[in-house]
Design a protein around this motif. Structure first.
Motif, PDB file in Angstrom:
ATOM      1  N   LEU A   1      -4.637  14.114  -0.219  1.00  0.00           N
ATOM      2  CA  LEU A   1      -3.769  14.033  -1.400  1.00  0.00           C
ATOM      3  C   LEU A   1      -4.431  14.643  -2.628  1.00  0.00           C
ATOM      4  N   TRP A   2      -5.708  14.344  -2.855  1.00  0.00           N
ATOM      5  CA  TRP A   2      -6.402  14.921  -4.013  1.00  0.00           C
ATOM      6  C   TRP A   2      -6.529  16.434  -3.867  1.00  0.00           C
ATOM      7  N   THR A   3      -6.658  16.924  -2.636  1.00  0.00           N
ATOM      8  CA  THR A   3      -6.695  18.372  -2.410  1.00  0.00           C
ATOM      9  C   THR A   3      -5.367  19.008  -2.826  1.00  0.00           C
ATOM     10  N   ILE A   4      -4.271  18.377  -2.464  1.00  0.00           N
ATOM     11  CA  ILE A   4      -2.948  18.869  -2.880  1.00  0.00           C
ATOM     12  C   ILE A   4      -2.887  18.936  -4.402  1.00  0.00           C
ATOM     13  N   TRP A   5      -3.315  17.857  -5.059  1.00  0.00           N
ATOM     14  CA  TRP A   5      -3.225  17.808  -6.524  1.00  0.00           C
ATOM     15  C   TRP A   5      -4.194  18.773  -7.209  1.00  0.00           C
ATOM     16  N   ILE A   6      -5.339  19.015  -6.622  1.00  0.00           N
ATOM     17  CA  ILE A   6      -6.251  20.029  -7.189  1.00  0.00           C
ATOM     18  C   ILE A   6      -5.602  21.397  -7.116  1.00  0.00           C
ATOM     19  N   ARG A   7      -4.978  21.704  -5.988  1.00  0.00           N
ATOM     20  CA  ARG A   7      -4.279  22.991  -5.864  1.00  0.00           C
ATOM     21  C   ARG A   7      -3.124  23.099  -6.884  1.00  0.00           C
ATOM     22  N   ILE A   8      -2.358  22.035  -7.025  1.00  0.00           N
ATOM     23  CA  ILE A   8      -1.257  22.046  -8.009  1.00  0.00           C
ATOM     24  C   ILE A   8      -1.811  22.253  -9.415  1.00  0.00           C
TER      25      ILE A   8
ATOM     26  N   ASN B   1       0.822  -1.216   0.000  1.00  0.00           N
ATOM     27  CA  ASN B   1       0.000   0.000   0.000  1.00  0.00           C
ATOM     28  C   ASN B   1       0.852   1.260   0.000  1.00  0.00           C
ATOM     29  N   LEU B   2       2.005   1.190   0.645  1.00  0.00           N
ATOM     30  CA  LEU B   2       2.873   2.369   0.737  1.00  0.00           C
ATOM     31  C   LEU B   2       3.590   2.681  -0.575  1.00  0.00           C
ATOM     32  N   PHE B   3       3.374   1.845  -1.584  1.00  0.00           N
ATOM     33  CA  PHE B   3       3.917   2.125  -2.914  1.00  0.00           C
ATOM     34  C   PHE B   3       2.797   2.347  -3.925  1.00  0.00           C
ATOM     35  N   GLU B   4       1.626   2.702  -3.423  1.00  0.00           N
ATOM     36  CA  GLU B   4       0.501   3.017  -4.296  1.00  0.00           C
ATOM     37  C   GLU B   4       0.228   4.519  -4.223  1.00  0.00           C
ATOM     38  N   MET B   5      -0.754   4.953  -3.464  1.00  0.00           N
ATOM     39  CA  MET B   5      -1.105   6.381  -3.380  1.00  0.00           C
ATOM     40  C   MET B   5       0.071   7.271  -2.939  1.00  0.00           C
ATOM     41  N   PRO B   6       0.909   6.820  -2.000  1.00  0.00           N
ATOM     42  CA  PRO B   6       2.020   7.688  -1.600  1.00  0.00           C
ATOM     43  C   PRO B   6       2.958   8.095  -2.738  1.00  0.00           C
ATOM     44  N   VAL B   7       2.987   7.328  -3.814  1.00  0.00           N
ATOM     45  CA  VAL B   7       3.822   7.729  -4.954  1.00  0.00           C
ATOM     46  C   VAL B   7       3.359   9.088  -5.476  1.00  0.00           C
ATOM     47  N   LEU B   8       2.051   9.310  -5.526  1.00  0.00           N
ATOM     48  CA  LEU B   8       1.533  10.619  -5.954  1.00  0.00           C
ATOM     49  C   LEU B   8       1.912  11.707  -4.953  1.00  0.00           C
ATOM     50  N   PHE B   9       2.002  11.343  -3.677  1.00  0.00           N
ATOM     51  CA  PHE B   9       2.439  12.294  -2.658  1.00  0.00           C
ATOM     52  C   PHE B   9       3.887  12.708  -2.886  1.00  0.00           C
ATOM     53  N   TYR B  10       4.745  11.729  -3.167  1.00  0.00           N
ATOM     54  CA  TYR B  10       6.157  12.040  -3.412  1.00  0.00           C
ATOM     55  C   TYR B  10       6.296  12.977  -4.617  1.00  0.00           C
ATOM     56  N   VAL B  11       5.584  12.671  -5.667  1.00  0.00           N
ATOM     57  CA  VAL B  11       5.651  13.513  -6.875  1.00  0.00           C
ATOM     58  C   VAL B  11       5.160  14.922  -6.553  1.00  0.00           C
ATOM     59  N   ALA B  12       4.068  15.024  -5.825  1.00  0.00           N
ATOM     60  CA  ALA B  12       3.534  16.346  -5.467  1.00  0.00           C
ATOM     61  C   ALA B  12       4.557  17.149  -4.673  1.00  0.00           C
ATOM     62  N   CYS B  13       5.192  16.514  -3.697  1.00  0.00           N
ATOM     63  CA  CYS B  13       6.205  17.222  -2.893  1.00  0.00           C
ATOM     64  C   CYS B  13       7.357  17.712  -3.761  1.00  0.00           C
ATOM     65  N   ILE B  14       7.787  16.882  -4.683  1.00  0.00           N
ATOM     66  CA  ILE B  14       8.886  17.275  -5.569  1.00  0.00           C
ATOM     67  C   ILE B  14       8.452  18.414  -6.490  1.00  0.00           C
ATOM     68  N   VAL B  15       7.239  18.341  -7.020  1.00  0.00           N
ATOM     69  CA  VAL B  15       6.707  19.427  -7.866  1.00  0.00           C
ATOM     70  C   VAL B  15       6.662  20.728  -7.075  1.00  0.00           C
ATOM     71  N   LEU B  16       6.164  20.676  -5.852  1.00  0.00           N
ATOM     72  CA  LEU B  16       6.081  21.878  -5.016  1.00  0.00           C
ATOM     73  C   LEU B  16       7.466  22.440  -4.716  1.00  0.00           C
ATOM     74  N   PHE B  17       8.407  21.561  -4.458  1.00  0.00           N
ATOM     75  CA  PHE B  17       9.771  21.995  -4.176  1.00  0.00           C
ATOM     76  C   PHE B  17      10.399  22.648  -5.402  1.00  0.00           C
ATOM     77  N   ILE B  18      10.292  21.983  -6.550  1.00  0.00           N
ATOM     78  CA  ILE B  18      10.929  22.482  -7.778  1.00  0.00           C
ATOM     79  C   ILE B  18      10.320  23.798  -8.243  1.00  0.00           C
ATOM     80  N   THR B  19       9.005  23.922  -8.093  1.00  0.00           N
ATOM     81  CA  THR B  19       8.327  25.138  -8.569  1.00  0.00           C
ATOM     82  C   THR B  19       8.294  26.242  -7.521  1.00  0.00           C
ATOM     83  N   ASN B  20       8.943  25.987  -6.388  1.00  0.00           N
ATOM     84  CA  ASN B  20       9.000  26.983  -5.319  1.00  0.00           C
ATOM     85  C   ASN B  20       7.593  27.420  -4.906  1.00  0.00           C
ATOM     86  N   SER B  21       6.680  26.445  -4.787  1.00  0.00           N
ATOM     87  CA  SER B  21       5.273  26.733  -4.502  1.00  0.00           C
ATOM     88  C   SER B  21       4.843  26.364  -3.096  1.00  0.00           C
ATOM     89  N   VAL B  22       5.769  26.017  -2.244  1.00  0.00           N
ATOM     90  CA  VAL B  22       5.416  25.578  -0.895  1.00  0.00           C
ATOM     91  C   VAL B  22       4.834  26.750  -0.109  1.00  0.00           C
TER      92      VAL B  22
END
Length: 138
Positions: free
Chosen positions: A125-132, A62-83
């Motif tokens: 998680l979906w809230t994070i992705w809607i904001r992104i 399970n920790l390699f299913e939905m959390p993968v989208l979390f990791y990507v979101a965190c990296i996107v936020l970091f790279i785009t300086n959107s935190v």
């Protein structure tokens, strides 16, 4: 900015802890059963020997299913300086709900509680992705 990496690292640590727990439960069960390690190569014997300790393994998957989208979101936020504070709060909420989900899954597996933690973490998680997505479209 780098603060978004803290919940990301916490999620990785959760995965490590579940992995360690999975191997601890498997190895102690194997030792108590007095089965040979090679018996685990046979699917039927594997299931019979480890049937009582399957939850940590399932949770690790399970920790390699939905959390993968979390990791990507965190990296996107970091790279785009959107935190910002809402993203950071949501990220920690995700990790918190996933931690609760893992504890329930590994120790009691009461489905209604486990499902509730899963659902709440998914909504976060979906809230994070809607904001992104809104940010990407603007």
């Amino acid at each position: 900015m780098k603060t978004i990496l803290l919940p990301l690292c916490a999620q990785v640590i959760l995965t490590l802890l579940v992995w360690l727990w999975m191997y601890y439960t498997r190895l102690t069960t194997l030792a108590k059963s007095k089965a040979r390690t090679q018996d685990l190569a046979d699917d039927k014997k594997f299931d019979a020997i480890l049937k009582d300790v399957v939850n940590p393994s399932d949770n690790l998957e399970n920790l390699f299913e939905m959390p993968v989208l979390f990791y990507v979101a965190c990296i996107v936020l970091f790279i785009t300086n959107s935190v910002d504070s809402p993203y950071l709060g949501l990220a920690w909420a995700f990790v918190g709900f996933r931690t609760v989900h893992s504890i329930i899954h590994c120790f009691s597996n009461i489905i209604i509680y486990r499902f509730s933690a899963y659902l709440l973490s998914s909504i976060v998680l979906w809230t994070i992705w809607i904001r992104i997505s809104i940010f990407a479209l603007s």
